[in-house]
Design a protein around this motif. Structure first.
Motif, PDB file in Angstrom:
ATOM      1  N   TYR A 128      35.634  41.067  46.831  1.00  8.52           N
ATOM      2  CA  TYR A 128      35.272  41.918  45.356  1.00  8.52           C
ATOM      3  C   TYR A 128      36.250  41.619  44.524  1.00  8.52           C
ATOM      4  CZ  TYR A 128      32.816  44.897  48.636  1.00  8.52           C
ATOM      5  OH  TYR A 128      32.000  45.489  49.873  1.00  8.52           O
ATOM      6  N   LEU A 129      35.906  41.818  43.349  1.00  6.28           N
ATOM      7  CA  LEU A 129      36.511  41.690  42.084  1.00  6.28           C
ATOM      8  C   LEU A 129      36.738  42.708  41.001  1.00  6.28           C
ATOM      9  CD1 LEU A 129      34.430  38.191  41.056  1.00  6.28           C
ATOM     10  CD2 LEU A 129      36.708  38.039  42.363  1.00  6.28           C
ATOM     11  N   LEU A 130      37.943  42.673  40.588  1.00  6.15           N
ATOM     12  CA  LEU A 130      38.347  43.694  39.558  1.00  6.15           C
ATOM     13  C   LEU A 130      38.349  42.882  38.338  1.00  6.15           C
ATOM     14  CD1 LEU A 130      40.567  46.286  40.847  1.00  6.15           C
ATOM     15  CD2 LEU A 130      38.447  46.665  39.822  1.00  6.15           C
ATOM     16  N   ALA A 131      37.734  43.283  37.028  1.00  3.22           N
ATOM     17  CA  ALA A 131      38.015  42.452  36.013  1.00  3.22           C
ATOM     18  C   ALA A 131      39.583  42.587  35.379  1.00  3.22           C
ATOM     19  CB  ALA A 131      37.230  43.088  34.536  1.00  3.22           C
ATOM     20  N   ALA A 132      40.426  41.426  35.088  1.00  5.28           N
ATOM     21  CA  ALA A 132      41.610  41.527  34.757  1.00  5.28           C
ATOM     22  C   ALA A 132      42.100  42.472  33.710  1.00  5.28           C
ATOM     23  CB  ALA A 132      42.257  40.252  34.528  1.00  5.28           C
ATOM     24  N   THR A 133      40.838  42.373  32.646  1.00  5.29           N
ATOM     25  CA  THR A 133      41.229  43.154  31.506  1.00  5.29           C
ATOM     26  C   THR A 133      41.136  44.755  31.835  1.00  5.29           C
ATOM     27  OG1 THR A 133      38.872  43.471  31.204  1.00  5.29           O
ATOM     28  CG2 THR A 133      39.949  41.626  29.902  1.00  5.29           C
ATOM     29  N   GLN A 134      40.865  45.206  32.792  1.00 10.21           N
ATOM     30  CA  GLN A 134      41.026  46.547  33.340  1.00 10.21           C
ATOM     31  C   GLN A 134      42.178  46.937  33.861  1.00 10.21           C
ATOM     32  OE1 GLN A 134      37.255  46.655  35.437  1.00 10.21           O
ATOM     33  NE2 GLN A 134      36.460  48.084  33.977  1.00 10.21           N
ATOM     34  N   VAL A 135      43.174  45.867  34.348  1.00 15.29           N
ATOM     35  CA  VAL A 135      44.267  45.786  35.079  1.00 15.29           C
ATOM     36  C   VAL A 135      45.486  45.968  34.376  1.00 15.29           C
ATOM     37  CG1 VAL A 135      45.795  44.703  37.037  1.00 15.29           C
ATOM     38  CG2 VAL A 135      43.052  44.724  36.902  1.00 15.29           C
ATOM     39  N   VAL A 136      46.442  46.974  34.591  1.00 13.49           N
ATOM     40  CA  VAL A 136      47.440  47.258  33.820  1.00 13.49           C
ATOM     41  C   VAL A 136      48.593  46.496  34.713  1.00 13.49           C
ATOM     42  CG1 VAL A 136      49.232  48.923  33.156  1.00 13.49           C
ATOM     43  CG2 VAL A 136      46.840  49.410  33.174  1.00 13.49           C
ATOM     44  N   GLN A 137      48.725  46.569  35.844  1.00 14.61           N
ATOM     45  CA  GLN A 137      49.746  45.903  36.726  1.00 14.61           C
ATOM     46  C   GLN A 137      49.222  46.039  38.062  1.00 14.61           C
ATOM     47  OE1 GLN A 137      53.607  47.793  36.259  1.00 14.61           O
ATOM     48  NE2 GLN A 137      54.717  46.033  37.174  1.00 14.61           N
ATOM     49  N   VAL A 138      49.579  44.900  38.958  1.00 16.60           N
ATOM     50  CA  VAL A 138      49.490  45.057  40.347  1.00 16.60           C
ATOM     51  C   VAL A 138      50.851  45.100  41.098  1.00 16.60           C
ATOM     52  CG1 VAL A 138      49.015  43.591  42.381  1.00 16.60           C
ATOM     53  CG2 VAL A 138      47.761  43.283  40.105  1.00 16.60           C
ATOM     54  N   LEU A 139      51.108  46.060  41.928  1.00 13.59           N
ATOM     55  CA  LEU A 139      52.300  46.563  42.573  1.00 13.59           C
ATOM     56  C   LEU A 139      52.023  46.326  43.824  1.00 13.59           C
ATOM     57  CD1 LEU A 139      52.613  49.919  40.658  1.00 13.59           C
ATOM     58  CD2 LEU A 139      53.952  47.794  40.218  1.00 13.59           C
ATOM     59  N   PRO A 140      53.306  46.103  44.654  1.00 17.54           N
ATOM     60  CA  PRO A 140      53.494  46.399  46.031  1.00 17.54           C
ATOM     61  C   PRO A 140      52.912  47.797  46.548  1.00 17.54           C
ATOM     62  CG  PRO A 140      55.344  45.810  45.295  1.00 17.54           C
ATOM     63  CD  PRO A 140      54.695  46.103  44.033  1.00 17.54           C
ATOM     64  N   LEU A 141      52.378  47.983  47.795  1.00 13.39           N
ATOM     65  CA  LEU A 141      51.884  49.183  48.186  1.00 13.39           C
ATOM     66  C   LEU A 141      53.229  50.271  48.332  1.00 13.39           C
ATOM     67  CD1 LEU A 141      49.595  50.808  48.754  1.00 13.39           C
ATOM     68  CD2 LEU A 141      49.657  50.030  50.973  1.00 13.39           C
ATOM     69  N   VAL A 142      53.420  51.089  47.250  1.00  8.75           N
ATOM     70  CA  VAL A 142      54.577  52.075  47.064  1.00  8.75           C
ATOM     71  C   VAL A 142      54.460  53.195  48.189  1.00  8.75           C
ATOM     72  CG1 VAL A 142      55.456  51.000  45.158  1.00  8.75           C
ATOM     73  CG2 VAL A 142      53.873  53.021  45.329  1.00  8.75           C
ATOM     74  N   ASP A 143      55.145  53.976  48.174  1.00 10.16           N
ATOM     75  CA  ASP A 143      54.795  55.418  49.126  1.00 10.16           C
ATOM     76  C   ASP A 143      54.146  56.031  47.986  1.00 10.16           C
ATOM     77  OD1 ASP A 143      56.650  54.830  51.069  1.00 10.16           O
ATOM     78  OD2 ASP A 143      58.461  55.517  50.191  1.00 10.16           O
ATOM     79  N   ILE A 144      53.183  56.656  48.698  1.00  8.79           N
ATOM     80  CA  ILE A 144      52.304  57.485  47.905  1.00  8.79           C
ATOM     81  C   ILE A 144      52.315  59.144  48.605  1.00  8.79           C
ATOM     82  CG2 ILE A 144      49.901  57.934  47.594  1.00  8.79           C
ATOM     83  CD1 ILE A 144      49.274  55.012  47.969  1.00  8.79           C
ATOM     84  N   LYS A 145      52.494  59.844  47.494  1.00 12.21           N
ATOM     85  CA  LYS A 145      52.593  61.288  47.809  1.00 12.21           C
ATOM     86  C   LYS A 145      51.249  61.774  48.115  1.00 12.21           C
ATOM     87  CE  LYS A 145      53.438  65.782  47.766  1.00 12.21           C
ATOM     88  NZ  LYS A 145      52.741  66.510  48.931  1.00 12.21           N
ATOM     89  N   ARG A 146      50.986  62.118  49.344  1.00 15.41           N
ATOM     90  CA  ARG A 146      49.574  62.692  49.987  1.00 15.41           C
ATOM     91  C   ARG A 146      49.443  63.952  49.562  1.00 15.41           C
ATOM     92  NH1 ARG A 146      46.901  58.426  51.994  1.00 15.41           N
ATOM     93  NH2 ARG A 146      48.426  57.297  53.262  1.00 15.41           N
ATOM     94  N   ILE A 147      48.166  64.482  48.936  1.00 15.62           N
ATOM     95  CA  ILE A 147      47.657  65.527  48.560  1.00 15.62           C
ATOM     96  C   ILE A 147      46.874  66.337  49.505  1.00 15.62           C
ATOM     97  CG2 ILE A 147      46.386  66.824  46.638  1.00 15.62           C
ATOM     98  CD1 ILE A 147      49.046  65.531  45.678  1.00 15.62           C
ATOM     99  N   PRO A 148      47.297  67.241  50.094  1.00 13.23           N
ATOM    100  CA  PRO A 148      46.492  68.093  51.228  1.00 13.23           C
ATOM    101  C   PRO A 148      45.142  68.403  50.610  1.00 13.23           C
ATOM    102  CG  PRO A 148      48.709  69.059  50.934  1.00 13.23           C
ATOM    103  CD  PRO A 148      48.676  68.142  49.938  1.00 13.23           C
TER     104      PRO A 148
END
Length: 164
Positions: A14-34
């Motif tokens: 798959y592809l995402l247009a780079a113009t829509q991308v702000v930043q590519v980050l490592p997978l960080v801890d994500i706060k789950r939302i119940p």
């Protein structure tokens, strides 16, 4: 010629247009939302701003993305229903390269799915078929409203209580 970030869902490209991308980050801890809607992984703190995160693998296949070194969190510009540009985190697997393509390289798939309206036209790269993901169509109206709802001012809140 436009630049795209390439990634995978299952074994498909798959592809995402780079113009829509702000930043590519490592997978960080994500706060789950119940009780969050399907595909919503949670929220992250990005420079003091709460940013909702969706898992593209879970949206597409019902299975969350594998937690590998090449799994990334892509911050994209997402237009909410009021056309206000918001940050949205997108978890994607095998984010390892970019490709350049002309708009004329993309052709319609001939298959439409209401459940995956974010899937756009396809192109080829090195003999592989790659499908464009349309960021503005990633979320249903209901999910967008849940993720980007403006918090109501609570009568009990104070300016101090807004910071953890």
């Amino acid at each position: 010629m436009a630049l795209f970030v390439e990634f995978q869902i299952a074994n498909d490209g798959y592809l995402l247009a780079a113009t829509q991308v702000v930043q590519v980050l490592p997978l960080v801890d994500i706060k789950r939302i119940p009780r969050a809607p399907a595909g919503v992984a949670g929220v992250i703190n990005y420079h003091g701003e709460s940013v909702p995160v969706v898992d593209l693998s879970e949206l597409a296949t019902g299975e969350p993305a594998a937690r590998n070194l090449s799994t990334r969190l892509i911050l994209v510009r997402y237009p909410d229903r009021t056309a206000r540009e918001r940050l949205l985190g997108v978890i994607a697997e095998k984010v390892t390269q970019t490709v350049r393509r002309e708009s004329t390289d993309f052709v319609a798939t001939g298959v439409a799915s209401d459940a995956a309206s974010y899937l756009g036209p396809v192109c080829t790269a090195d003999g592989r078929l790659l499908q464009r993901v349309e960021v503005h169509k990633l979320l249903t109206a209901d999910v967008s409203d849940v993720l980007f709802r403006q918090p109501e001012e609570d009568s009990w809140s104070s300016p101090e209580s807004k910071h953890c």
